[in-house]
Design a protein around this motif. Structure first.
Motif, mmCIF file in Angstrom:
data_model
loop_
_atom_site.group_PDB
_atom_site.id
_atom_site.type_symbol
_atom_site.label_atom_id
_atom_site.label_comp_id
_atom_site.label_asym_id
_atom_site.label_seq_id
_atom_site.Cartn_x
_atom_site.Cartn_y
_atom_site.Cartn_z
ATOM 1 N N SER A 197 5.019 1.208 0.394
ATOM 2 C CA SER A 197 4.195 1.429 1.579
ATOM 3 C C SER A 197 4.372 2.842 2.117
ATOM 4 N N VAL A 198 5.616 3.317 2.120
ATOM 5 C CA VAL A 198 5.901 4.651 2.647
ATOM 6 C C VAL A 198 5.279 5.730 1.771
ATOM 7 N N LEU A 199 5.422 5.592 0.454
ATOM 8 C CA LEU A 199 4.841 6.595 -0.442
ATOM 9 C C LEU A 199 3.321 6.610 -0.327
ATOM 10 N N ALA A 200 2.730 5.435 -0.240
ATOM 11 C CA ALA A 200 1.275 5.371 -0.099
ATOM 12 C C ALA A 200 0.826 6.010 1.207
ATOM 13 N N ARG A 259 4.842 -6.546 6.891
ATOM 14 C CA ARG A 259 5.440 -5.245 7.165
ATOM 15 C C ARG A 259 4.596 -4.127 6.563
ATOM 16 N N ALA A 260 4.091 -4.344 5.357
ATOM 17 C CA ALA A 260 3.272 -3.324 4.694
ATOM 18 C C ALA A 260 1.999 -3.052 5.476
ATOM 19 N N GLN A 261 1.418 -4.077 6.076
ATOM 20 C CA GLN A 261 0.189 -3.890 6.849
ATOM 21 C C GLN A 261 0.434 -3.030 8.082
ATOM 22 N N PHE A 313 -5.406 -6.156 0.991
ATOM 23 C CA PHE A 313 -4.369 -6.688 0.108
ATOM 24 C C PHE A 313 -5.027 -7.655 -0.867
ATOM 25 N N VAL A 314 -4.891 -7.355 -2.147
ATOM 26 C CA VAL A 314 -5.595 -8.078 -3.205
ATOM 27 C C VAL A 314 -4.626 -8.326 -4.355
ATOM 28 N N PRO A 315 -4.995 -9.139 -5.348
ATOM 29 C CA PRO A 315 -4.136 -9.323 -6.525
ATOM 30 C C PRO A 315 -3.894 -8.004 -7.258
ATOM 31 N N GLY A 359 11.331 0.273 6.021
ATOM 32 C CA GLY A 359 10.028 -0.378 6.034
ATOM 33 C C GLY A 359 9.261 -0.191 7.321
ATOM 34 N N ARG A 360 9.700 0.733 8.158
ATOM 35 C CA ARG A 360 9.024 1.000 9.428
ATOM 36 C C ARG A 360 8.094 2.208 9.282
#
Length: 294
Positions: free
Chosen positions: A23-26, A47-49, A57-59, A131-132
């Motif tokens: 999530s952070v890299l994105a 948390r990612a959202q 969020f998808v497969p 993860g923040r």
């Protein structure tokens, strides 16, 4: 590295395994002007959202289909299986960039994707993440261990620079040693701090953190700036009597701590000898104190 011909174009970024690191890299790539188009996650989705608001969020296979650059940010042991699974699922990967963030692995772990025409990158951020959302700021100025096939090196390094960090090239065959060094430094440091804090509490210190903070901060600075010349303490001085007293006290208060103390003290003695701080005759006197009392 900032030449236009060496910089990646604006990419559609997908994340498979959008946990703390992915999530952070994105988010950092999005801040650099790329577009995060899709992500997949299971337990870490909520948390990612928070870090990637508005990203669908998808497969995993839909993430691969939608993206030009796919971040494969899953646990180390799952990477090889994930790479093989993406290929087996039949989604075309020709010309797509696939980047993982594992410290242990280089680009070789993505060989199934490479054989199918994918472009493998290993981009390992040398940092811990919670993860923040404020984790993105922690990328500024850190190092990334970068490994890729030679022709992809400019792209890999440019992506790291765009995230505000410094790329450090690691050869494929050196990835395990590189990761062992980082784990020994960071993980063992935490173990030492926790153990020292516990021993201080047994010695009657109510707030070990307040006592250790300035000391350990200075010791870390000395080690980074001065190497072995930054050593201090009874082992570096050859004070065998003090070391023997330490071993006896530990054997009584925390017997499980003795073996680690002895191993580290022996290593410290070696470093002190190499740095010219410990005289050979003093090292001889230390041998008895550093023998295992069991």
């Amino acid at each position: 590295m900032d030449m236009p011909s060496q910089r990646p174009g604006r990419l559609k970024v997908g994340v498979v395994g959008a946990g703390r690191v992915g999530s952070v890299l994105a988010a950092a790539l999005q801040r650099a002007g790329h577009t995060v188009v899709a992500a997949s996650a299971v337990s870490s989705r909520q948390r990612a959202q928070t870090v990637l608001p508005g990203v669908p969020f998808v497969p995993a296979q839909e993430v691969v289909k939608a993206a030009d650059l796919v971040l494969l940010t899953v646990p180390d042991d799952a990477l090889a299986g994930l790479a093989a699974g993406i290929v087996a699922a039949g989604e075309p990967v020709q010309g797509k960039l696939f980047a993982h963030a594992s410290g242990r692995h280089g680009a070789g772990v993505l060989d199934p994707l490479t054989r199918a025409g994918g472009l493998p990158l290993a981009l390992h951020p040398v940092m811990t993440f919670t993860g923040r959302p404020d984790d993105v700021a922690r990328l500024a100025g850190i190092s990334f261990g970068v490994t890729s096939p030679g022709p992809l090196r400019p792209i890999a390094e440019a992506l790291v620079v765009e995230m505000g960090a410094e790329p450090v090239w690691i050869e494929e065959e050196n990835r395990t040693l590189y990761h062992a060094a980082l784990a020994a430094g960071a993980n063992h440091l935490v173990t030492l701090v926790v153990e020292a804090s516990g021993l201080l509490r047994k010695a009657g210190v109510a707030e070990p953190g307040r006592m250790l903070g300035p000391l350990l901060g200075a010791a870390l600075d000395n080690g980074l700036r001065l190497g072995g010349q930054g050593l201090t303490g009874p082992v570096a001085r050859g004070d065998a009597g003090t070391v023997a007293g330490h071993v006896a006290a530990l054997a009584e208060a925390e017997p499980d701590a003795v073996a680690a103390y002895l191993a580290l003290a022996r290593r410290t003695a070696d470093l002190a000898l190499d740095a010219g701080l410990l005289k050979p005759e003093d090292a001889e006197r230390l041998l008895g104190a550093l023998s295992d009392p069991r």
